[in-house]
Scaffold this motif. Structure first.
Motif, PDB file in Angstrom:
ATOM      1  N   ILE A  86       0.838  -1.200   0.000  1.00  0.00           N
ATOM      2  CA  ILE A  86       0.000   0.000   0.000  1.00  0.00           C
ATOM      3  C   ILE A  86       0.874   1.251   0.000  1.00  0.00           C
ATOM      4  CG2 ILE A  86      -1.813   1.255   1.225  1.00  0.00           C
ATOM      5  CD1 ILE A  86      -2.742  -1.377   0.007  1.00  0.00           C
ATOM      6  N   HIS A  87       1.930   1.243   0.807  1.00  0.00           N
ATOM      7  CA  HIS A  87       2.844   2.396   0.851  1.00  0.00           C
ATOM      8  C   HIS A  87       3.491   2.613  -0.515  1.00  0.00           C
ATOM      9  CE1 HIS A  87       3.161   3.874   5.032  1.00  0.00           C
ATOM     10  NE2 HIS A  87       2.702   2.670   5.351  1.00  0.00           N
ATOM     11  N   SER A  88       3.983   1.545  -1.131  1.00  0.00           N
ATOM     12  CA  SER A  88       4.667   1.681  -2.424  1.00  0.00           C
ATOM     13  C   SER A  88       3.714   2.184  -3.499  1.00  0.00           C
ATOM     14  CB  SER A  88       5.257   0.332  -2.834  1.00  0.00           C
ATOM     15  OG  SER A  88       6.207  -0.122  -1.888  1.00  0.00           O
ATOM     16  N   LEU A  89       2.495   1.668  -3.512  1.00  0.00           N
ATOM     17  CA  LEU A  89       1.525   2.063  -4.537  1.00  0.00           C
ATOM     18  C   LEU A  89       1.054   3.501  -4.343  1.00  0.00           C
ATOM     19  CD1 LEU A  89      -0.566  -1.234  -4.569  1.00  0.00           C
ATOM     20  CD2 LEU A  89       0.769  -0.367  -6.494  1.00  0.00           C
ATOM     21  N   PHE A  90       0.820   3.879  -3.091  1.00  0.00           N
ATOM     22  CA  PHE A  90       0.252   5.209  -2.854  1.00  0.00           C
ATOM     23  C   PHE A  90       1.307   6.307  -2.907  1.00  0.00           C
ATOM     24  CE2 PHE A  90      -1.668   8.633  -0.318  1.00  0.00           C
ATOM     25  CZ  PHE A  90      -2.862   8.765  -1.013  1.00  0.00           C
ATOM     26  N   VAL A 144       0.862   8.244  -6.034  1.00  0.00           N
ATOM     27  CA  VAL A 144      -0.373   9.035  -5.969  1.00  0.00           C
ATOM     28  C   VAL A 144      -0.143  10.273  -5.110  1.00  0.00           C
ATOM     29  CG1 VAL A 144      -2.793   9.027  -5.234  1.00  0.00           C
ATOM     30  CG2 VAL A 144      -1.820   6.989  -6.291  1.00  0.00           C
ATOM     31  N   HIS A 145       0.530  10.083  -4.001  1.00  0.00           N
ATOM     32  CA  HIS A 145       0.814  11.208  -3.101  1.00  0.00           C
ATOM     33  C   HIS A 145       1.664  12.263  -3.791  1.00  0.00           C
ATOM     34  CE1 HIS A 145       3.190  13.191   0.168  1.00  0.00           C
ATOM     35  NE2 HIS A 145       1.986  13.280   0.716  1.00  0.00           N
ATOM     36  N   GLN A 146       2.640  11.808  -4.569  1.00  0.00           N
ATOM     37  CA  GLN A 146       3.507  12.764  -5.273  1.00  0.00           C
ATOM     38  C   GLN A 146       2.702  13.579  -6.288  1.00  0.00           C
ATOM     39  OE1 GLN A 146       6.909  10.956  -7.113  1.00  0.00           O
ATOM     40  NE2 GLN A 146       7.511  12.823  -8.205  1.00  0.00           N
ATOM     41  N   LYS A 147       1.864  12.912  -7.078  1.00  0.00           N
ATOM     42  CA  LYS A 147       1.033  13.636  -8.047  1.00  0.00           C
ATOM     43  C   LYS A 147       0.030  14.546  -7.332  1.00  0.00           C
ATOM     44  CE  LYS A 147       1.254  10.409 -11.961  1.00  0.00           C
ATOM     45  NZ  LYS A 147       1.598  11.392 -13.009  1.00  0.00           N
ATOM     46  N   TRP A 148      -0.426  14.127  -6.183  1.00  0.00           N
ATOM     47  CA  TRP A 148      -1.377  14.927  -5.414  1.00  0.00           C
ATOM     48  C   TRP A 148      -0.737  16.246  -4.968  1.00  0.00           C
ATOM     49  CZ3 TRP A 148      -6.461  14.721  -3.939  1.00  0.00           C
ATOM     50  CH2 TRP A 148      -6.855  15.448  -2.825  1.00  0.00           C
ATOM     51  N   SER A 161      -8.850   2.515  -7.521  1.00  0.00           N
ATOM     52  CA  SER A 161      -8.680   3.873  -8.063  1.00  0.00           C
ATOM     53  C   SER A 161      -7.813   4.727  -7.155  1.00  0.00           C
ATOM     54  CB  SER A 161     -10.050   4.534  -8.240  1.00  0.00           C
ATOM     55  OG  SER A 161     -10.821   3.858  -9.207  1.00  0.00           O
ATOM     56  N   MET A 162      -7.980   4.579  -5.848  1.00  0.00           N
ATOM     57  CA  MET A 162      -7.186   5.364  -4.904  1.00  0.00           C
ATOM     58  C   MET A 162      -5.703   5.044  -4.995  1.00  0.00           C
ATOM     59  SD  MET A 162      -9.736   4.992  -1.621  1.00  0.00           S
ATOM     60  CE  MET A 162      -8.570   5.698  -0.456  1.00  0.00           C
ATOM     61  N   LEU A 163      -5.373   3.832  -5.406  1.00  0.00           N
ATOM     62  CA  LEU A 163      -3.977   3.389  -5.416  1.00  0.00           C
ATOM     63  C   LEU A 163      -3.286   3.550  -6.764  1.00  0.00           C
ATOM     64  CD1 LEU A 163      -4.340   0.109  -3.307  1.00  0.00           C
ATOM     65  CD2 LEU A 163      -3.416   2.311  -2.550  1.00  0.00           C
ATOM     66  N   ILE A 164      -4.028   3.801  -7.837  1.00  0.00           N
ATOM     67  CA  ILE A 164      -3.397   3.858  -9.163  1.00  0.00           C
ATOM     68  C   ILE A 164      -3.623   5.180  -9.879  1.00  0.00           C
ATOM     69  CG2 ILE A 164      -3.659   1.357  -9.438  1.00  0.00           C
ATOM     70  CD1 ILE A 164      -5.965   1.903 -11.387  1.00  0.00           C
TER      71      ILE A 164
END
Length: 488
Positions: A405-409, A412-416, A461-464
């Motif tokens: 979960i950490h690796s996938l998100f 997403v966090h960076q793009k956020w 969707s939240m993870l990708i």
């Protein structure tokens, strides 16, 4: 003179000189002649030959069964093309399908049945609905049998009457019953058409057979009649791919006819029979994968992403999908799990264009792109979620743990943050995902957990996709915006 004793002796000697009948040559020849069947008539000879052949077959099966033990035969070689057995099989199949087709109600029969239903029903005073009780049902069955023929009789069985919801007077509405008859006829006709295209008669359709079935439907689908002739082949390819995505999850290259008939895909395709009376926007038409607008959208999307126009998509090109909101790690995982284009093809293409290198690059062809789009547009379905879960499962263990979960998100966090949004705590997002899924094992999330929680598509969707996470984070505002126009 001859004495009596001498007469008896001579008689016994004569008896000894005559051989028994069984030892005589002509008796043995006659018995051999009759036993071989040569002295029998043609009908008796044919019966004897048939018995001999059946006996040989029976003995052969017994011998094979004894040699094979209790293991049943699970493979039977298909007859060779052009052989007698192959011709007989095709002829038998043709006759059977023709017989089944003759038993179907045609359009005139269905119209006549609808008239009979309306003329012999009663109007519900409370609702105004047209209904019939069991006595009316039996009377309508008699009238329809007289006007249409016995082929409609099977729809008027007591078990069919009991399938429908009844009011307090024991009456059923005629419209659901008529729609049931129409759907049964439509599905039976579809099965006959598909079985005709099933070349090896194994109950499965290969891609080219499914495309042929769709091509035959196009002239009868009102919303596809204006399709350009040059686009028909591409349309059939796109339309058939959805059937195989949902009906061939193991990617064996063939879809079960029964599964196709029961799938939502066929129902979605048949919706194109209806002529739209009102203006329909492009976005509404695009919701139906089988619409002409949707097929053209898919082609335009692929061509827009294929910057070097080599017919395949690199990771960098696919990264521009959906305005580049998908994460880099997800794109990498898609190529790891679902892209199998041969490296030599890509290498030769790069050499031909003078780019050099390319031998270590995998590229996505159009078929894989269709799978990719179908998975992202159907994330809440078991098939779409299974596609995405393979990408989320970074270690291929069959489940997700906290480091996954950490690796996938992280992406997403960076793009956020790059989008100018507020700071996020990854641990809070991880805890929220665990609360949404409620896995059976509190330390891991499986595909079964995602399917059971009914929110697997949202979690994926939240993870990708940063846009998918934004939609989840603003779900209350989005829901309020959807409700406001309805109140006005």
């Amino acid at each position: 003179m001859y004495s009596g004793s001498s007469d008896g002796e001579s008689h016994e000697a004569a008896q000894r000189r005559i051989p028994p009948a069984s030892s005589m040559l002509w008796v043995r020849n006659l018995r051999r002649f009759i036993g071989s069947g040569a002295g029998l008539g043609s009908e008796a000879l044919m019966e004897l030959e048939t018995k001999r052949i059946l006996l040989d077959i029976f003995k052969e099966k017994q011998q094979k069964s004894a040699e094979g033990g209790t293991i049943p035969s699970f493979y039977k070689k298909k007859p060779e093309e052009g052989s007698i057995s192959h011709r007989v099989q095709r002829l038998a199949k043709y006759r059977f399908l023709k017989k089944q087709s003759d038993l179907l109600l045609n359009a005139d029969d269905l119209d006549a049945m609808w008239v009979c239903l309306r003329e012999n029903c009663v109007i519900d005073d409370a609702t105004g609905a047209e209904k019939m009780n069991y006595e009316d049902f039996c009377h309508i069955a008699s009238v329809c049998t007289e006007q249409i023929g016995p082929k409609c009789r099977r729809f008027f069985s007591p078990s069919n009457f009991m399938k429908f919801e009844k009011d307090e007077s024991g009456r059923i509405a005629i419209l659901p019953f008529y729609l049931y008859v129409m759907r049964t006829v439509s599905l039976t006709q579809a099965r006959i058409d598909m079985s005709e295209l099933d070349e090896d008669s194994d109950g499965f359709l290969q891609p080219h057979e499914m495309e042929a079935y769709i091509r035959g439907l196009i002239p009868n689908l009102a919303q596809l009649q204006d399709m350009p002739a040059a686009f028909i082949q591409m349309y059939c390819r796109i339309a058939a791919h959805k059937f195989f995505f949902f009906c061939d999850p193991h990617r064996r290259g063939k879809a079960c006819i029964k599964k196709v008939l029961l799938s939502n895909c066929l129902q979605e395709l048949m919706e194109l029979h209806q002529e739209s009376e009102e203006e329909v926007t492009d976005s509404e038409q695009a919701e139906n994968w089988f619409s002409l607008t949707s097929a053209q959208r898919i082609c335009d999307m692929f061509l827009a992403l294929d910057k070097d126009m080599n017919g395949t998509l690199s990771k960098q090109e696919l990264g521009e999908y959906a305005d580049g909101t998908l994460t880099g790690i997800f794109i990498e995982r898609v190529y790891d799990e679902h892209v199998f284009v041969m490296l030599l093809i890509v290498y030769d293409e790069h050499v031909r264009r003078g780019k050099g290198g390319g031998g270590n690059t995998r590229e996505m062809d159009f078929e894989s792109f269709l799978d990719f789009v179908l998975a992202l547009e159907n994330k809440d379905t078991p098939e779409g979620l299974a596609y995405l879960f393979r990408c989320l499962d970074l270690s291929g263990r069959g489940f997700l743990i906290t480091p996954d979960i950490h690796s996938l998100f992280r992406d997403v966090h960076q793009k956020w943050i790059e989008g100018g949004n507020y700071e996020l705590c990854i641990e809070d997002v991880r805890d929220e995902i665990w609360d949404m899924v409620k896995p059976a094992d509190p330390l891991r999330i499986t595909l079964a957990d995602l399917l059971a929680c009914k929110q697997g598509g949202t979690v994926a969707s939240m993870l990708i996709d940063v846009r998918g996470f934004w939609a989840h984070d603003n779900r209350e505002n989005l829901l309020q915006e959807e409700e406001e126009p309805e109140e006005e």
